[in-house]
Design a protein around this motif. Structure first.
Motif, PDB file in Angstrom:
ATOM      1  N   SER A   1       0.836  -1.202   0.000  1.00  0.00           N
ATOM      2  CA  SER A   1       0.000   0.000   0.000  1.00  0.00           C
ATOM      3  C   SER A   1       0.869   1.250   0.000  1.00  0.00           C
ATOM      4  CB  SER A   1      -0.922   0.013   1.223  1.00  0.00           C
ATOM      5  OG  SER A   1      -0.185   0.054   2.420  1.00  0.00           O
ATOM      6  N   LEU A   2       0.293   2.328  -0.516  1.00  0.00           N
ATOM      7  CA  LEU A   2       0.986   3.611  -0.586  1.00  0.00           C
ATOM      8  C   LEU A   2       0.007   4.713  -0.231  1.00  0.00           C
ATOM      9  CD1 LEU A   2       3.739   4.848  -1.369  1.00  0.00           C
ATOM     10  CD2 LEU A   2       2.848   5.131  -3.679  1.00  0.00           C
ATOM     11  N   TYR A   3       0.389   5.547   0.732  1.00  0.00           N
ATOM     12  CA  TYR A   3      -0.480   6.624   1.202  1.00  0.00           C
ATOM     13  C   TYR A   3      -1.856   6.098   1.590  1.00  0.00           C
ATOM     14  CZ  TYR A   3       3.195   9.409  -0.912  1.00  0.00           C
ATOM     15  OH  TYR A   3       4.419   9.940  -1.239  1.00  0.00           O
ATOM     16  N   LYS A   4      -1.886   4.915   2.167  1.00  0.00           N
ATOM     17  CA  LYS A   4      -3.098   4.287   2.705  1.00  0.00           C
ATOM     18  C   LYS A   4      -4.104   3.918   1.620  1.00  0.00           C
ATOM     19  CE  LYS A   4      -5.789   3.372   6.395  1.00  0.00           C
ATOM     20  NZ  LYS A   4      -5.459   2.463   7.490  1.00  0.00           N
ATOM     21  N   THR A   5      -4.261   4.786   0.609  1.00  0.00           N
ATOM     22  CA  THR A   5      -5.341   4.627  -0.362  1.00  0.00           C
ATOM     23  C   THR A   5      -5.030   3.591  -1.426  1.00  0.00           C
ATOM     24  OG1 THR A   5      -5.989   6.925  -0.027  1.00  0.00           O
ATOM     25  CG2 THR A   5      -6.751   5.881  -2.039  1.00  0.00           C
ATOM     26  N   LEU A   6      -3.816   3.615  -1.986  1.00  0.00           N
ATOM     27  CA  LEU A   6      -3.456   2.686  -3.063  1.00  0.00           C
ATOM     28  C   LEU A   6      -3.029   1.351  -2.465  1.00  0.00           C
ATOM     29  CD1 LEU A   6      -1.444   5.067  -5.395  1.00  0.00           C
ATOM     30  CD2 LEU A   6      -3.720   4.142  -5.793  1.00  0.00           C
ATOM     31  N   ARG A   7      -3.758   0.305  -2.804  1.00  0.00           N
ATOM     32  CA  ARG A   7      -3.503  -1.010  -2.212  1.00  0.00           C
ATOM     33  C   ARG A   7      -3.516  -2.080  -3.302  1.00  0.00           C
ATOM     34  NH1 ARG A   7      -4.398  -0.339   3.208  1.00  0.00           N
ATOM     35  NH2 ARG A   7      -4.529  -2.549   3.629  1.00  0.00           N
ATOM     36  N   GLY A   8      -2.475  -2.904  -3.271  1.00  0.00           N
ATOM     37  CA  GLY A   8      -2.425  -4.055  -4.174  1.00  0.00           C
ATOM     38  C   GLY A   8      -2.277  -5.326  -3.363  1.00  0.00           C
ATOM     39  N   THR A   9      -3.069  -6.348  -3.656  1.00  0.00           N
ATOM     40  CA  THR A   9      -3.045  -7.588  -2.881  1.00  0.00           C
ATOM     41  C   THR A   9      -2.708  -8.766  -3.793  1.00  0.00           C
ATOM     42  OG1 THR A   9      -4.686  -6.743  -1.334  1.00  0.00           O
ATOM     43  CG2 THR A   9      -4.366  -9.135  -1.394  1.00  0.00           C
ATOM     44  N   ALA A  10      -1.659  -9.510  -3.408  1.00  0.00           N
ATOM     45  CA  ALA A  10      -1.275 -10.743  -4.108  1.00  0.00           C
ATOM     46  C   ALA A  10      -1.639 -11.917  -3.216  1.00  0.00           C
ATOM     47  CB  ALA A  10       0.216 -10.733  -4.407  1.00  0.00           C
ATOM     48  N   THR A  11      -2.361 -12.861  -3.766  1.00  0.00           N
ATOM     49  CA  THR A  11      -2.939 -13.952  -2.968  1.00  0.00           C
ATOM     50  C   THR A  11      -1.923 -15.059  -2.698  1.00  0.00           C
ATOM     51  OG1 THR A  11      -5.081 -13.504  -3.965  1.00  0.00           O
ATOM     52  CG2 THR A  11      -4.831 -15.614  -2.845  1.00  0.00           C
ATOM     53  N   GLY A  12      -1.783 -15.431  -1.419  1.00  0.00           N
ATOM     54  CA  GLY A  12      -1.037 -16.622  -1.016  1.00  0.00           C
ATOM     55  C   GLY A  12       0.434 -16.617  -1.319  1.00  0.00           C
ATOM     56  N   LEU A  13       1.090 -15.458  -1.355  1.00  0.00           N
ATOM     57  CA  LEU A  13       2.514 -15.421  -1.693  1.00  0.00           C
ATOM     58  C   LEU A  13       3.403 -15.910  -0.561  1.00  0.00           C
ATOM     59  CD1 LEU A  13       3.230 -12.154  -3.713  1.00  0.00           C
ATOM     60  CD2 LEU A  13       2.834 -14.462  -4.551  1.00  0.00           C
ATOM     61  N   PHE A  14       2.956 -15.772   0.664  1.00  0.00           N
ATOM     62  CA  PHE A  14       3.786 -16.113   1.820  1.00  0.00           C
ATOM     63  C   PHE A  14       3.053 -17.169   2.640  1.00  0.00           C
ATOM     64  CE2 PHE A  14       5.600 -15.405   6.071  1.00  0.00           C
ATOM     65  CZ  PHE A  14       6.954 -15.403   5.764  1.00  0.00           C
ATOM     66  N   LYS A  15       3.844 -17.982   3.336  1.00  0.00           N
ATOM     67  CA  LYS A  15       3.252 -19.053   4.135  1.00  0.00           C
ATOM     68  C   LYS A  15       3.910 -19.111   5.509  1.00  0.00           C
ATOM     69  CE  LYS A  15       2.280 -24.028   4.097  1.00  0.00           C
ATOM     70  NZ  LYS A  15       2.471 -25.301   3.348  1.00  0.00           N
ATOM     71  N   ILE A  16       3.084 -19.303   6.536  1.00  0.00           N
ATOM     72  CA  ILE A  16       3.609 -19.609   7.867  1.00  0.00           C
ATOM     73  C   ILE A  16       3.547 -21.121   8.024  1.00  0.00           C
ATOM     74  CG2 ILE A  16       3.335 -19.288  10.344  1.00  0.00           C
ATOM     75  CD1 ILE A  16       2.038 -16.634   9.795  1.00  0.00           C
ATOM     76  N   GLY A  17       4.738 -21.722   8.110  1.00  0.00           N
ATOM     77  CA  GLY A  17       4.784 -23.180   8.154  1.00  0.00           C
ATOM     78  C   GLY A  17       5.694 -23.694   9.246  1.00  0.00           C
ATOM     79  N   THR A  18       6.117 -24.938   9.100  1.00  0.00           N
ATOM     80  CA  THR A  18       7.009 -25.583  10.063  1.00  0.00           C
ATOM     81  C   THR A  18       8.449 -25.359   9.649  1.00  0.00           C
ATOM     82  OG1 THR A  18       7.027 -27.662   8.834  1.00  0.00           O
ATOM     83  CG2 THR A  18       5.257 -27.339  10.443  1.00  0.00           C
ATOM     84  N   LEU A  19       9.383 -25.779  10.518  1.00  0.00           N
ATOM     85  CA  LEU A  19      10.792 -25.650  10.187  1.00  0.00           C
ATOM     86  C   LEU A  19      11.135 -26.451   8.944  1.00  0.00           C
ATOM     87  CD1 LEU A  19      12.496 -25.790  13.709  1.00  0.00           C
ATOM     88  CD2 LEU A  19      12.508 -23.885  12.095  1.00  0.00           C
ATOM     89  N   ASP A  20      10.524 -27.634   8.814  1.00  0.00           N
ATOM     90  CA  ASP A  20      10.787 -28.453   7.627  1.00  0.00           C
ATOM     91  C   ASP A  20      10.328 -27.742   6.362  1.00  0.00           C
ATOM     92  OD1 ASP A  20      11.887 -30.428   9.141  1.00  0.00           O
ATOM     93  OD2 ASP A  20      10.020 -31.604   9.303  1.00  0.00           O
TER      94      ASP A  20
END
Length: 890
Positions: A831-850
């Motif tokens: 986001s930029l200046y609160k108003t402009l927002r871009g969302t990319a789906t599922g790019l990051f994951k919280i997982g296990t050490l493996d």
């Protein structure tokens, strides 16, 4: 300058008249020097060291004498150790007088009969002391009015004979507490397609603002006018008589009680010598203007989400109203006699109003910065979320329809902090489509110090709520000592009348349309639409009057026709011009709603640092803009990097600030001078308000000279470069102040609009994080990245130090995953200046050490608050960072 009691700005309305008479008075020389007063001029911006030197010399700073000077008073302890390099001039008696009073005292002109003279004091002087001084100069029963207002000014009005006018004026000017003397006359009135025309300018798009949920709901607008038909259907919430808010003469300004907080009319104040309800002599002017602004037939009431549209509802039908009756039933605005404009607005503010319409002005052309202008600016400087809106006047042509430049109507039309409105044509009248024309009677600027007024235009021929067909006859009323019948609105019949046949016309009716539009713009911020294009109370904030004014100006559309009269058409210059200002109001071009291509960004909205600015109180219901910069001081410079543009549409940047009040009669009214600069990708420099082409588009500067007179600056780039980004700068060229506390720092609003592109992420590396883990130097790839961009991965993940490398690459210095963060994929929002927002789906994951495995360096540590564990955590992150950096070098 000739000073008159204002008139209502409706074409053809009754012109105001003057409201005994003094004895012979010796006339002092107009060239008399005032030995205790000096004007100290500096070569450039006045520094804190310069002000300190004046104070250490025992000099009292009285007023700002623009552009780089102060009026100071000497006393017996003054050392006269003037600051180094300062130029010192004596101050003469004529410097305290308006041009007309100067001619009167000099014997060049005679007033042509008894006149009323108004005198204004320096701040924090006693009105009673001045009244005691004046009384011996006039007959015992001569009308004498005096008051003090919340800005510290005192003022006095006195009626004198033609023979003694010059002597009284000169004696008043000679008083050590008086700063300004002028002539005063009663003001005069400056006598339904308008809603879609102002909202979108397109009959196909229609009323886009209403459709997106802005109706004025939750806003309170104020009006000072001839009176109101208070029981008409547009000004009550239901049929019951209990829904009517009746007029009351208590309290008087500045006190502001709320008589009916839940009603359509919150309060109906009778001001001074005015009389209740609307009158036939004034053409039922107040009922017209109030209906234009916020009238709403209760049969289909406006709500937060729907306008409940009825024929001839106002521009902000959901708003509530504070009405201040300044009209007498003879058609004059007698309530303004003895009234400070500051106190008038103070009363409206206390009753809840944040937008205030004023469709009145001088009966003759008046382009000077007068005492009322200074009083209006003082109110807007302190009540920093209160926007006064004024009609420009109806003197734009003579009787033969020849254009008259410099034809403003004084009072608010020559103030700095007001929003001044001229008259464009209606969509259609008598088969003619005039929406792109200026109506010939619309007054033109500039002011005497060459400021750009009017600011904008709006239709000046409109249909509205109108007079009560069943009027009440009040027999036995004495008007000027004679028996006369007068007609006032009947507050007993619950009428719902509207104009029929020919519409009302005058800048009187342009002004309330824009005041209603300003209420919609204000709701846009208080209801949080600005952040996402949708209703979001969590994002709501209290905007300054400067931001609301900037919003109205930023979206204005140029009139492309001519100056149209009944029999003539004259050429019309593109904006910015002294005829149409910045153009016709068009909210659709500045209020961004979800799905729009054109986006507006609030880069800044900083309140004025006035010690008692109510916006800054600890217990405010709605806080100011959360992302605002600190107030700007001399030589400060603030910079913003704009987002990438799509390559379509113009780029508009608007800077507005509510300036401290200037000194009446000053050669330049500006006190604090800010500059707007835009740096193009090719290093071209654009300066606010300067070097426009014939189509109204900014051109690169060739002179480097900046605007020194206006407190509105705008840059419009027709075909902006979309391959690189633009930089915007605001600098404090000279924040001299006027001697009041807090005035040597300046709040301001900065708004930009264009077809901006949101930053959008496409990948992140590492792409997996583990609970209770930190990742350092994470790389995010994508497009349209700009410095200042923020990255969000949802709850449980904190991000620190986002560094934009180029338009496609950004580094996250430290990404922290909470111990209890929920496992699974995460969307990445940029986001930029609160108003402009871009969302990319599922790019990051919280997982296990493996799962984190080979995706990067995952440094595990406990989030305990103990000092030893915290140190270990920091070391682990540092080691991880070093490993990543080394791996890149390989």
């Amino acid at each position: 300058m000739r000073r008159f009691l204002p008139v209502l700005l409706a074409v053809g309305m009754l012109v105001g008249s003057e409201l005994a008479v003094a004895s012979d008075i010796a006339l002092p020389s107009i060239d008399l020097q005032l030995p205790e007063l000096r004007v100290v001029h500096f070569d450039g911006p006045i520094s804190p060291a310069d002000r300190l030197a004046l104070e250490e010399a025992g000099l009292e700073i009285l007023e700002a004498m623009s552009p780089h000077g102060y009026l100071v008073r000497l006393n017996e302890n003054s050392t006269r150790a003037w600051p180094r390099g300062a130029k010192v001039e004596t101050f003469k008696l004529k410097n305290k007088m308006s041009p007309e009073i100067t001619d009167l005292v000099s014997g060049i002109v005679r007033p042509g009969g008894p006149i009323t003279i108004k005198a204004l004091t320096f701040r924090n002087r006693s009105a009673q002391k001045l009244a005691d001084y004046v009384r011996p100069l006039v007959p015992q029963r001569a009308p004498l009015h005096y008051t003090s207002d919340g800005s510290g000014r005192s003022m006095i009005w006195v009626r004198v004979s033609e023979d003694d006018a010059a002597g009284v004026a000169a004696k008043l000017a000679a008083h050590p507490d008086v700063v300004w003397v002028e002539r005063f006359m009663l003001p005069v009135l400056l006598n339904d397609d308008s809603s879609w025309l102002i909202q979108s300018g397109d009959p196909v798009k229609g009323r886009t603002v209403f459709r997106n949920g802005l109706t004025g709901y939750g806003q309170v607008v104020g009006v000072a006018d001839s009176g109101l038909d208070a029981d008409a259907c547009q000004f009550r919430f239901g049929e019951s008589r209990d829904e009517v808010t009746f007029a009351s003469g208590i309290p008087q300004p500045p006190a502001g009680a709320k008589a009916n907080p839940e009603g359509k009319i919150i309060s109906y104040f009778i001001i001074g010598q005015s009389e209740a309800y609307d009158d036939a002599a004034g053409g039922f002017h107040g009922t017209h203007t109030t209906g234009n602004m916020a009238g709403d037939n209760y049969e289909h009431r406006a709500t937060r989400t729907a306008a409940g549209r009825d024929q001839h509802d106002g521009m902000a039908p959901g708003a509530q109203i504070v009405f201040q009756d300044i009209g007498a039933n003879d058609g004059t605005l007698r309530g303004t006699l003895g009234l400070s404009m500051y106190n008038l607005f103070d009363q409206a503010y206390r009753a809840g109003a944040r937008i205030h319409n004023n469709s009145y002005g001088s009966a003759v052309i008046s382009i000077n910065y007068d005492s009322d202008s200074a009083s209006i600016d003082a109110a807007a400087w302190k009540f920093n979320d209160f926007l006064p809106v004024f009609a420009a006047g109806n003197s734009g042509s003579d009787s033969n329809e020849n254009v008259v430049p410099r034809s403003l109507g004084g009072t608010g039309s020559t103030a700095k902090n007001s929003l001044v409105v001229g008259a464009s044509g209606p969509v259609e009248i008598m088969g003619m489509r005039l929406q792109n024309d200026l109506v010939v009677f619309s007054s033109q600027g500039p002011t005497r110090d060459n400021r750009l007024k009017p600011d904008v235009v709006a239709p000046g021929l409109v249909y509205s709520a109108t007079t009560d067909n069943d009027t009440l006859i009040d027999d036995g009323c004495c008007v000027y000592g004679t028996q006369d019948n007068k007609m006032i609105t009947n507050n007993e019949d619950n009428n719902c009348n509207i104009d029929e046949g020919f519409p009302a016309f005058g800048t009187s009716f342009s002004s309330p349309l824009v005041a209603g539009a300003a209420a919609l713009a204000r709701q846009y911020y208080t209801d949080g639409f600005w952040a996402t294009g949708e209703y979001s109370l969590d994002d709501g904030f209290n905007p300054t009057n400067a931001l609301v004014k900037a919003t109205i100006i930023n979206g204005a559309t140029p009139l492309t026709g001519g100056i149209r009269g009944m029999y003539t058409t004259h050429p019309l210059d593109y904006p910015p011009s002294y005829a149409q200002g910045w153009g016709r109001v068009n909210l659709d071009d500045v209020l961004y709603f979800d799905g729009d291509e054109r986006v507006s960004l609030v880069l800044n909205d900083t309140p004025n640092p006035v010690p008692d600015n109510p916006m800054l109180a600890a217990d405010v219901e709605l806080a100011p803009f959360a992302y605002g910069q600190t107030p700007i001081e001399t030589s400060d410079e603030v910079r913003w990097q704009l987002p990438y543009l799509s390559g379509n549409g113009r780029l508009t940047i608007t800077l507005v600030w509510s300036d401290p009040p200037g000194t009446p009669g000053a050669l330049a009214a500006i006190v604090n001078n800010l500059d707007l600069v835009v740096i193009a990708p090719n290093d071209d420099i654009y300066l606010g308000n300067l070097e426009y082409d014939q189509a109204g588009h900014s051109q690169p500067s060739t002179s480097g000279i900046t605007d020194m007179v206006n407190n509105v600056e705008q840059i419009i780039i027709a075909d902006p470069d979309h391959s690189q980004t633009y930089q915007v700068r605001v600098s404090g060229y000279a924040i001299n102040g006027n001697g009041d506390e807090g005035s040597t720092a300046q709040g301001y609003a900065l708004l930009v609009s264009g077809e901006f592109l949101a930053p959008l992420a496409e990948s992140i590396d590492p792409a997996v994080g583990v609970p209770d883990t930190g990742l350092a130097n994470v790389t995010v790839s994508g497009q349209n990245f700009v410095t200042g961009m923020e990255i969000d991965l949802g709850p449980g993940i904190s991000i620190d130090e986002v560094q934009v490398i180029d338009s496609q690459t950004a580094l996250i210095g430290l990404l922290m995953v909470d111990p209890d963060a929920e496992l699974g994929p995460r969307d990445l929002t940029t986001s930029l200046y609160k108003t402009l927002r871009g969302t990319a789906t599922g790019l990051f994951k919280i997982g296990t050490l493996d799962e984190a495995g080979s995706s990067g360096c995952s440094c595990s540590f406990s989030s305990s608050s103990s000092s030893s564990t915290g140190l270990l955590s920091a070391l682990m992150v540092l080691v991880c960072s070093i490993i990543i950096i080394r791996s890149r070098k390989l």
